[in-house]
Enzyme design. Structure first.
Site, PDB file in Angstrom:
ATOM      1  N   GLU A  80     -12.180  28.208 111.728  1.00  0.00           N
ATOM      2  CA  GLU A  80     -13.019  27.050 111.427  1.00  0.00           C
ATOM      3  C   GLU A  80     -13.805  26.550 112.638  1.00  0.00           C
ATOM      4  O   GLU A  80     -14.718  25.729 112.494  1.00  0.00           O
ATOM      5  CB  GLU A  80     -12.149  25.923 110.856  1.00  0.00           C
ATOM      6  CG  GLU A  80     -11.632  26.237 109.453  1.00  0.00           C
ATOM      7  CD  GLU A  80     -10.683  25.198 108.916  1.00  0.00           C
ATOM      8  OE1 GLU A  80     -10.201  24.367 109.715  1.00  0.00           O
ATOM      9  OE2 GLU A  80     -10.408  25.224 107.706  1.00  0.00           O
ATOM     10  N   GLU A 111       7.469  40.052 112.109  1.00  0.00           N
ATOM     11  CA  GLU A 111       7.780  39.007 113.082  1.00  0.00           C
ATOM     12  C   GLU A 111       8.939  39.377 114.007  1.00  0.00           C
ATOM     13  O   GLU A 111       9.193  38.692 114.990  1.00  0.00           O
ATOM     14  CB  GLU A 111       8.096  37.690 112.381  1.00  0.00           C
ATOM     15  CG  GLU A 111       9.413  37.668 111.637  1.00  0.00           C
ATOM     16  CD  GLU A 111       9.737  36.280 111.099  1.00  0.00           C
ATOM     17  OE1 GLU A 111      10.847  35.805 111.377  1.00  0.00           O
ATOM     18  OE2 GLU A 111       8.878  35.684 110.416  1.00  0.00           O
TER      19      GLU A 111
END
Length: 269
Positions: A80, A111
């Site tokens: 953004e 992960e």
């Protein structure tokens, strides 16, 4: 002693027997605790933001690295920045364990790697001019911790956003941010309060950093990318008000110079 409060049992039970109204009320009650927890972490957020601004003013970049929900939140915040502040896409980069596929679909065991995080950062030719923020609600994600430890070895500034006190991730980070939100409404579902806390902190860090870099004038996004009709109209209105000119003249300036800042600059020359 390290304790995972994010994994503690919920204060609520027998959720399946609650009416929708009751469920929503209790979720909202828990959500209200998040901004207060963020407020307690403001000194930590300030220290990290100062470090980021200092590096970016010297030509460095900001990296977010995480897994699962935490990784996705970092990717969202990074993605953004270009449309909101008109900065290059490579200035703020979001990296998620498992790659772009993991943005939409969980990648099993991604992960847990203690080597891939650093490899993912190296793919961006990371240097000591950059800053890396590890994001993990638990503060125990191996992918993130190991990446920050390698950054430390290479004299790269490190920060983190976690939701457990004195976590391994916070210990690894030079500028830790710990937002302690407590147990989740659904036990262990850290996409809820912990995720909200991380999103709030990311908003604060990127917004404050971009303002410090001069990407906002007054309270306006003068460098925003005018990538759709809504934003073009917003830019025109912003420019008309700033220069005290008719809207149609502002539209011509925007069309010619591309954004609000350039239009103001060239109009005054």
């Amino acid at each position: 002693m390290f304790k995972k409060t994010t994994e503690e049992d919920s204060k609520y039970n027998h959720l399946e027997h609650m009416a929708v109204k009751e469920l929503l009320y209790h979720i909202n009650t828990e959500d209200k605790r998040v901004p207060l927890a963020v407020e307690k972490a403001l000194p930590q957020i300030e220290a990290l933001t100062h470090a980021i601004v200092q590096k970016l003013k010297k030509g460095g970049r900001l990296f977010y690295i995480g897994a699962g929900t935490s990784g996705r939140l970092g990717v969202v915040d990074a993605s953004e920045c270009p449309p909101t502040f008109g900065v290059p896409a490579e200035l703020v980069v979001g990296i998620i364990a498992g790659g772009d596929l993991a943005i939409r679909k969980a990648v099993e065991f991604a992960e847990d790697s203690k080597t891939q995080g650093w490899l993912d950062l190296q793919a961006h030719a990371i240097t000591a001019e950059d800053v890396v923020i590890g994001i993990a609600a638990s503060g125990t994600t191996p992918y993130v911790i190991a990446a920050l430890e390698k950054c430390n070895e290479n004299n790269i500034h490190t920060g983190c956003i976690s939701c457990n006190k004195n976590s391994p991730l916070a210990i690894a980070a030079r500028f830790p941010v710990e937002v302690i939100v407590g147990s989740e409404f659904i036990t262990g579902s850290s996409r809820m309060k912990a995720g909200t806390a991380q999103k709030l902190v990311l908003n604060m860090i990127s917004t404050a950093t971009m303002i410090q870099l001069g990407k906002v004038k007054g309270n306006k996004m003068v460098d925003m990318q005018l990538s759709n009709n809504k934003l073009i109209a917003r830019g025109q209105e912003m420019l008309a008000k700033e220069l005290n000119i008719p809207l149609d003249q502002a539209a011509l300036l925007i069309a010619k110079y591309g954004n609000v800042r350039n239009s103001v600059k060239n109009y005054k020359q």
